[in-house]
Design an enzyme around this catalytic site. Structure first.
Site, mmCIF file in Angstrom:
data_model
loop_
_atom_site.group_PDB
_atom_site.id
_atom_site.type_symbol
_atom_site.label_atom_id
_atom_site.label_comp_id
_atom_site.label_asym_id
_atom_site.label_seq_id
_atom_site.Cartn_x
_atom_site.Cartn_y
_atom_site.Cartn_z
ATOM 1 N N HIS A 1 0.834 -1.207 0.000
ATOM 2 C CA HIS A 1 0.000 0.000 0.000
ATOM 3 C C HIS A 1 0.869 1.257 0.000
ATOM 4 O O HIS A 1 0.532 2.249 -0.636
ATOM 5 C CB HIS A 1 -0.912 0.021 1.232
ATOM 6 C CG HIS A 1 -1.941 -1.057 1.238
ATOM 7 N ND1 HIS A 1 -1.843 -2.178 2.030
ATOM 8 C CD2 HIS A 1 -3.100 -1.196 0.545
ATOM 9 C CE1 HIS A 1 -2.894 -2.946 1.836
ATOM 10 N NE2 HIS A 1 -3.672 -2.383 0.939
ATOM 11 N N GLU B 1 3.721 -8.855 -1.475
ATOM 12 C CA GLU B 1 3.161 -8.320 -0.227
ATOM 13 C C GLU B 1 1.645 -8.484 -0.224
ATOM 14 O O GLU B 1 0.978 -8.229 -1.228
ATOM 15 C CB GLU B 1 3.508 -6.825 -0.079
ATOM 16 C CG GLU B 1 4.970 -6.540 0.152
ATOM 17 C CD GLU B 1 5.436 -6.874 1.578
ATOM 18 O OE1 GLU B 1 4.620 -7.333 2.402
ATOM 19 O OE2 GLU B 1 6.635 -6.691 1.841
#
Ligand code: PAF
Length: 299
Positions: free
Chosen positions: A48, A201
Site C-alpha cells: 500500500h 506483499e
C-alpha cells in the site's frame, strides 16, 4: 511526518477536498490541479505504501480511503476476521505523505443497509478469483463506483485512482467499469511489491508461519521462470511451471494460466512457440490457512 486529515462523512470529504484543491490551484494558477484517490480496506503494508508513493509523486492532493467493504465478502467469518488497524494505517499514510483519509462507517457508506441496486462484474467477474468468491467483484465494483462518486473533485481538477497490480483481476475489472460506464477518472495499476525473498506483499501473509512462507516462495519462482522465458523469446512451457508449483509440499494450486491482460481470457499457448505480444500469468494457491494470489506481466 505529515499527519493526514481524517474525515468520516461524505460531506466532510467534499469540504476538505474542495479546500485542498483550492489551495493547490492558488499555489500554481497556471494549471489544473490533480487529485488522487487510493481506495483501501486498511491493514496497510509496504504494498500500500508504494500505491501511496505513486499517487503522491503524480498529484497535488492525495486521498486514501479505508473501508472494509462487507459487500465483497462472501463469507461472514472472513469479514469478521479481517484486521482493522486504523491507528497503524494512519501512521503509514502519514509517512507516505497522504493529505486526506476517508474512513467512513458502514452506515455512512450504506445508509439503510446493503444496497438493493449493485453493479455486476459480468462474466469477467465469475472466473479466476470470482469462481471461488461468488459476488466478490460485484461488491468491489459497487463500492469503488461509490468511492469514485464520493471522492471525485468537486472543483475543476484531474482525477486519478491507484490500485495494486497484485489484484490483477480487480484492476482489469475497474478499468472495464470506467470505460463501460464513462467514469471521469484515470486508473493506474501500481506494480506488485515483493519482499526480499520474492513473496508478493499481502495483508494475508501475516497468517503464514515460517514453513508455510518458505513453501509459498514457489509461486513467485514459477512466475519468474515464465518471465525469464518470455523475455528470452523462448516458449513459455506453462505445464513445467505448473508442475513446479504442484510438486511443492504444503502448496495446493488452484489455477495457473496465461491470459489476455485486458479481458483475462486464456491465451492459446501452442507448445514449442514463444509468446506473441503481451500476456498476464495469473495464479492462486492455498498455502496452509491462506489463499494467495500472484501474477506477472509477460514478457
Ligand atoms: O483492494 C482492495 O483493498 C479492495 O478490494 C478495494 C479496492 C479497496 C475495494 O474495497
Amino acid at each position: 511526518m505529515n499527519t493526514p486529515r481524517l474525515v468520516t462523512t461524505a460531506a466532510e470529504l467534499r469540504a476538505a477536498t474542495t479546500e485542498l484543491l483550492h489551495k493547490a490551484a492558488a499555489a500554481d494558477p497556471s494549471r489544473v490541479p490533480s487529485l488522487a484517490l487510493v481506495p483501501t480496506m486498511g491493514a496497510l503494508h509496504e504494498g500500500h505504501a508504494s500505491l501511496m508513493g505513486a499517487a503522491r509523486a503524480d498529484n497535488d492532493v492525495v486521498t486514501a480511503s479505508v473501508f472494509v467493504n462487507p459487500l465483497q465478502f462472501d463469507d461472514p467469518a472472513d469479514l469478521e476476521r479481517y484486521p482493522r488497524t486504523l491507528d497503524a494505517d494512519l501512521e503509514l499514510l502519514g509517512r507516505a505523505g497522504v493529505d486526506l483519509v476517508f474512513a467512513p462507517s458502514e452506515e455512512e457508506m450504506y445508509p439503510g443497509g446493503a444496497p438493493l441496486v449493485r453493479l455486476s462484474a459480468g462474466t469477467m467477474g465469475t472466473r479466476w478469483e470470482g469462481a471461488v468468491r461468488p459476488g466478490h467483484f460485484d461488491g468491489v465494483l459497487t463500492v469503488v463506483a461509490k468511492l469514485f462518486h464520493l471522492a471525485a473533485p468537486p472543483v475543476p481538477a484531474r482525477f486519478r485512482a491507484y490500485f495494486g497490480q497484485k489484484d490483477a483481476q480487480q484492476v482489469a475489472l475497474i478499468r472495464r467499469m470506467v470505460a463501460d460506464l464513462n467514469f471521469d477518472v484515470e486508473v493506474t495499476g501500481v506494480p506488485i511489491v515483493r519482499a526480499a525473498d520474492g513473496l508478493a506483499e499481502s495483508s494475508r501473509n501475516r497468517f503464514l508461519d515460517a514453513g508455510q512462507r518458505q513453501a509459498a516462495l514457489v509461486l513467485s519462482r514459477a512466475l519468474h521462470l515464465l518471465k525469464e522465458r518470455a523475455a528470452a523469446g523462448q516458449p513459455l512451457d506453462l505445464p513445467a511451471a505448473v508442475e513446479l508449483v504442484s510438486a511443492q509440499p504444503g502448496v495446493e494450486l488452484d489455477y495457473f494460466e496465461v491470459v489476455d491482460p485486458q479481458t483475462l481470457e486464456p491465451l492459446p499457448a501452442p507448445a514449442g512457440e514463444p509468446l506473441a505480444g503481451t500476456a498476464l500469468a495469473l495464479l492462486a494457491a492455498r498455502v496452509g490457512p491462506v489463499r494467495l494470489i500472484d501474477n506477472a506481466l509477460l514478457p
